[in-house]
Design a protein around this motif. Structure first.
Motif, PDB file in Angstrom:
ATOM      1  N   HIS A   1       0.867  -1.173   0.000  1.00 51.69           N
ATOM      2  CA  HIS A   1       0.000   0.000   0.000  1.00 51.69           C
ATOM      3  C   HIS A   1       0.909   1.229   0.000  1.00 51.69           C
ATOM      4  O   HIS A   1       1.823   1.326   0.831  1.00 51.69           O
ATOM      5  CB  HIS A   1      -0.895   0.007   1.246  1.00 51.69           C
ATOM      6  CG  HIS A   1      -1.797  -1.189   1.316  1.00 51.69           C
ATOM      7  ND1 HIS A   1      -2.799  -1.424   0.399  1.00 51.69           N
ATOM      8  CD2 HIS A   1      -1.831  -2.234   2.182  1.00 51.69           C
ATOM      9  CE1 HIS A   1      -3.419  -2.554   0.696  1.00 51.69           C
ATOM     10  NE2 HIS A   1      -2.849  -3.068   1.770  1.00 51.69           N
TER      11      HIS A   1
ATOM     12  N   THR B   1       1.627   4.277   1.133  1.00 54.04           N
ATOM     13  CA  THR B   1       1.249   5.187   2.226  1.00 54.04           C
ATOM     14  C   THR B   1       2.508   5.852   2.787  1.00 54.04           C
ATOM     15  O   THR B   1       3.633   5.469   2.435  1.00 54.04           O
ATOM     16  CB  THR B   1       0.601   4.395   3.384  1.00 54.04           C
ATOM     17  OG1 THR B   1       1.620   3.516   3.920  1.00 54.04           O
ATOM     18  CG2 THR B   1      -0.578   3.560   2.918  1.00 54.04           C
TER      19      THR B   1
ATOM     20  N   GLU C   1       3.712   5.443   5.636  1.00 53.70           N
ATOM     21  CA  GLU C   1       4.483   4.458   6.400  1.00 53.70           C
ATOM     22  C   GLU C   1       5.352   3.629   5.449  1.00 53.70           C
ATOM     23  O   GLU C   1       6.543   3.386   5.720  1.00 53.70           O
ATOM     24  CB  GLU C   1       3.552   3.546   7.203  1.00 53.70           C
ATOM     25  CG  GLU C   1       2.784   4.240   8.321  1.00 53.70           C
ATOM     26  CD  GLU C   1       1.623   5.099   7.853  1.00 53.70           C
ATOM     27  OE1 GLU C   1       1.059   4.826   6.764  1.00 53.70           O
ATOM     28  OE2 GLU C   1       1.258   6.061   8.554  1.00 53.70           O
ATOM     29  N   THR C   2       4.751   3.224   4.331  1.00 61.72           N
ATOM     30  CA  THR C   2       5.510   2.465   3.330  1.00 61.72           C
ATOM     31  C   THR C   2       6.663   3.309   2.797  1.00 61.72           C
ATOM     32  O   THR C   2       7.752   2.786   2.521  1.00 61.72           O
ATOM     33  CB  THR C   2       4.567   2.044   2.181  1.00 61.72           C
ATOM     34  OG1 THR C   2       3.548   1.215   2.742  1.00 61.72           O
ATOM     35  CG2 THR C   2       5.293   1.289   1.096  1.00 61.72           C
TER      36      THR C   2
ATOM     37  N   ASP D   1       2.338  -7.459  -0.356  1.00 63.76           N
ATOM     38  CA  ASP D   1       1.252  -7.389   0.604  1.00 63.76           C
ATOM     39  C   ASP D   1       0.030  -7.968  -0.105  1.00 63.76           C
ATOM     40  O   ASP D   1      -0.691  -7.255  -0.790  1.00 63.76           O
ATOM     41  CB  ASP D   1       1.012  -5.935   1.034  1.00 63.76           C
ATOM     42  CG  ASP D   1      -0.022  -5.815   2.139  1.00 63.76           C
ATOM     43  OD1 ASP D   1      -0.912  -6.676   2.223  1.00 63.76           O
ATOM     44  OD2 ASP D   1       0.065  -4.851   2.932  1.00 63.76           O
TER      45      ASP D   1
ATOM     46  N   LEU E   1      -8.103   1.401   4.399  1.00 65.21           N
ATOM     47  CA  LEU E   1      -7.153   2.116   3.533  1.00 65.21           C
ATOM     48  C   LEU E   1      -7.867   2.949   2.477  1.00 65.21           C
ATOM     49  O   LEU E   1      -7.380   4.003   2.081  1.00 65.21           O
ATOM     50  CB  LEU E   1      -6.191   1.126   2.874  1.00 65.21           C
ATOM     51  CG  LEU E   1      -5.077   0.692   3.835  1.00 65.21           C
ATOM     52  CD1 LEU E   1      -4.794  -0.783   3.727  1.00 65.21           C
ATOM     53  CD2 LEU E   1      -3.810   1.493   3.610  1.00 65.21           C
TER      54      LEU E   1
ATOM     55  N   GLU F   1      -6.658   6.100   6.381  1.00 63.70           N
ATOM     56  CA  GLU F   1      -5.235   6.105   5.990  1.00 63.70           C
ATOM     57  C   GLU F   1      -4.505   4.823   6.366  1.00 63.70           C
ATOM     58  O   GLU F   1      -3.282   4.813   6.459  1.00 63.70           O
ATOM     59  CB  GLU F   1      -4.546   7.300   6.640  1.00 63.70           C
ATOM     60  CG  GLU F   1      -5.057   8.616   6.120  1.00 63.70           C
ATOM     61  CD  GLU F   1      -4.514   9.781   6.918  1.00 63.70           C
ATOM     62  OE1 GLU F   1      -3.317  10.039   6.873  1.00 63.70           O
ATOM     63  OE2 GLU F   1      -5.325  10.429   7.611  1.00 63.70           O
ATOM     64  N   GLY F   2      -5.266   3.752   6.641  1.00 62.30           N
ATOM     65  CA  GLY F   2      -4.611   2.500   7.024  1.00 62.30           C
ATOM     66  C   GLY F   2      -4.172   2.548   8.474  1.00 62.30           C
ATOM     67  O   GLY F   2      -4.553   3.443   9.239  1.00 62.30           O
ATOM     68  N   HIS F   3      -3.346   1.581   8.835  1.00 65.01           N
ATOM     69  CA  HIS F   3      -2.922   1.481  10.234  1.00 65.01           C
ATOM     70  C   HIS F   3      -2.027   2.669  10.604  1.00 65.01           C
ATOM     71  O   HIS F   3      -1.212   3.114   9.794  1.00 65.01           O
ATOM     72  CB  HIS F   3      -2.080   0.227  10.470  1.00 65.01           C
ATOM     73  CG  HIS F   3      -2.757  -1.044  10.073  1.00 65.01           C
ATOM     74  ND1 HIS F   3      -4.068  -1.116   9.700  1.00 65.01           N
ATOM     75  CD2 HIS F   3      -2.263  -2.295  10.012  1.00 65.01           C
ATOM     76  CE1 HIS F   3      -4.366  -2.371   9.422  1.00 65.01           C
ATOM     77  NE2 HIS F   3      -3.289  -3.109   9.595  1.00 65.01           N
TER      78      HIS F   3
ATOM     79  N   MET G   1       2.775   0.209  12.222  1.00 62.99           N
ATOM     80  CA  MET G   1       3.502  -0.133  10.989  1.00 62.99           C
ATOM     81  C   MET G   1       5.009  -0.139  11.247  1.00 62.99           C
ATOM     82  O   MET G   1       5.776  -0.786  10.543  1.00 62.99           O
ATOM     83  CB  MET G   1       3.157   0.841   9.850  1.00 62.99           C
ATOM     84  CG  MET G   1       1.724   0.768   9.349  1.00 62.99           C
ATOM     85  SD  MET G   1       1.075  -0.898   9.070  1.00 62.99           S
ATOM     86  CE  MET G   1       2.084  -1.460   7.717  1.00 62.99           C
TER      87      MET G   1
ATOM     88  N   PHE H   1       7.035  -3.073   9.569  1.00 63.13           N
ATOM     89  CA  PHE H   1       8.048  -2.751   8.567  1.00 63.13           C
ATOM     90  C   PHE H   1       9.473  -2.942   9.095  1.00 63.13           C
ATOM     91  O   PHE H   1      10.396  -3.159   8.310  1.00 63.13           O
ATOM     92  CB  PHE H   1       7.810  -1.343   8.006  1.00 63.13           C
ATOM     93  CG  PHE H   1       6.630  -1.295   7.043  1.00 63.13           C
ATOM     94  CD1 PHE H   1       6.105  -2.462   6.498  1.00 63.13           C
ATOM     95  CD2 PHE H   1       6.051  -0.084   6.676  1.00 63.13           C
ATOM     96  CE1 PHE H   1       5.035  -2.433   5.605  1.00 63.13           C
ATOM     97  CE2 PHE H   1       4.980  -0.044   5.779  1.00 63.13           C
ATOM     98  CZ  PHE H   1       4.464  -1.226   5.245  1.00 63.13           C
TER      99      PHE H   1
END
Ligand code: ADE
Length: 418
Positions: free
Chosen positions: A51, A53, A55-56, A125, A341, A345-347, A352, A356
């Motif tokens: 995803h 985002t 965080e990613t 993912d 998501l 905005e996802g977790h 994360m 991650f």
């Protein structure tokens, strides 16, 4: 540099968003600092299907700091944050192929473009990248050292490939690390799913019958949070053990056939197909709200819902209202895609950080151990899981006890009783 994103002009907004998330990812930050010095990924091309985002973005940045060439495409057509994608390209020189709202064709084209780069490592993912390689690009596997998988659904797909003897390179099931699913699946999905439903609908949860299909880690987290907001939670399960857990956790448990008549809000989180289907839609109350927070958009049978409807209109940003032949209206959120998501905005970055950190350390582990790993699905090494837990606790300023020598001895002896 090659990329396909919505608008490079959005990068300024994406940049501060990435910084905000990064401030809440101290474990990943520590790993990035070490990677910058040790460069474990020198000469390694990493393809990520995640995803897109903020965080990613921090994960990609850590991999790049470790010497990797990183290529990123989306793992869901509705989860991309376009401003983040822009900043990854403009400020981090990372090739991104992802546009929020892209159609299925573009989604798969983006996967193909990433594979054109002939990666040496895949990070998935949901296992779409790995599945495209195994279906159409077996030739690439010669150059692939290994890969890792983020989510329950992806791990199920990988284990089924392994069982059929079809898996062509070593994989790590990051989802199965304790520091991943205890926190990301439970607290991350729990909170962000509620966040998505509330942002989409602005309804009051207190007093509503909230039906959850699936009482795995994600379902448990969601049930706990919905209860905390005053909803009357019902669980539907196929596994007797989980059904038992749900009833003893204080929820009502019943088959969907019954729950369908009672529910105000229905959330699927099973990983399976057509959990909500024709016979359920037909008996639902007028105004029922449906959403999915499982990985794929197959849990709600949308073609059947469409078939039952005389009309459909977009009633709010991410809500489609279907009017059925029986006159009742059913509201579907985010086209049945991951509501946390697609509508939020996802977790949060704090969880994360652990997921991650596992991804970063596992990719380093695979690259370092490339000569000894087999074509299997491996668990995350226990030392990595423990290290992530330890670093996370200390980043929170929390310290725990350690065993005394006497306690160590007691635990390892079988002679001592009362
Ligand atoms: N999966 C769930 N939440 C996420 C997030 N915030 N970033 C990346 N992947 C996610």
């Amino acid at each position: 540099m090659n990329y396909d994103i919505k608008d490079l002009g959005l990068s300024e907004k994406g940049k501060i968003r990435i910084e905000w998330a990064g401030n809440q990812m101290p474990v990943l930050k520590l790993i990035k600092e070490r990677f910058s010095k040790e460069k474990p990924f020198s000469g390694v091309k990493i393809a990520c299907c995640l995803h897109v985002t903020s965080e990613t973005a921090n994960l990609c940045d850590a991999l790049k700091a470790g010497g990797a060439e990183v290529y990123l495409c989306a793992s869901n057509p509705l989860s991309t944050q376009d401003d983040v994608a822009a900043s990854l390209v403009a400020d981090h020189q990372i090739s991104v192929f992802a546009i929020h709202g892209e159609g299925t064709k573009t989604y798969y084209q983006h996967i193909e473009t990433v594979l054109d780069e002939k990666p040496n490592y895949t990070m998935d993912d949901g296992a779409d990248l790995v599945s495209a390689i195994h279906k159409d690009h077996k030739d690439l596997t010669e150059g692939i050292i290994g890969g890792s998988e983020e989510t329950t659904t992806g791990v199920i797909r990988l284990r089924s490939m392994e069982k059929d003897g079809k898996l062509l390179y070593p994989m790590i099931a990051v989802n199965d690390a304790n520091t991943k699913h205890f926190f990301d699946n439970r607290y991350g999905t729990g909170q962000s799913t509620i966040d998505g439903i509330l942002r989409a609908t602005n309804i009051l949860l207190a007093g509503k019958r909230f039906v959850i299909a699936g009482y795995g880690w994600c379902g448990k987290g969601l049930a706990m949070r919905a209860k905390g907001m005053g909803a009357l939670v019902t669980i539907c399960e196929v596994d007797p053990l989980r059904g038992l857990e749900a009833i003893m956790d204080g929820f009502s448990v019943m088959p969907m056939e019954e729950a369908a008549r009672l529910g105000d809000i229905f959330i699927t989180v099973t990983g399976d197909i057509h959990v909500l289907r024709k016979e359920h839609f037909e008996v639902m109350k007028n105004g029922a709200i449906l959403a999915n927070t499982g990985h794929f958009d197959v849990e709600i049978d949308i073609p059947e819902l469409t078939g039952l409807a005389t009309s459909k209109r977009r009633i709010r940003d991410v809500i489609d209202e279907y009017t059925l032949t029986n006159g009742r209206k059913i509201n579907l959120l985010a086209s049945g895609r991951l509501v946390n998501l697609a509508a939020a905005e996802g977790h949060p970055a704090v969880v994360m950080d652990m997921s991650f950190a596992n991804q970063a350390l596992c990719s380093e582990f695979v690259v370092k151990n490339r000569d000894s790993l087999e074509k299997r699905v491996y668990d995350v090494p226990k030392e990595i899981d423990q290290q992530v837990a330890h670093l996370k606790l200390s980043s929170m300023g929390i310290y725990i006890d350690s065993l005394t020598a006497e306690q160590e001895k007691y635990l390892s002896s079988w002679e001592m009783g009362t």
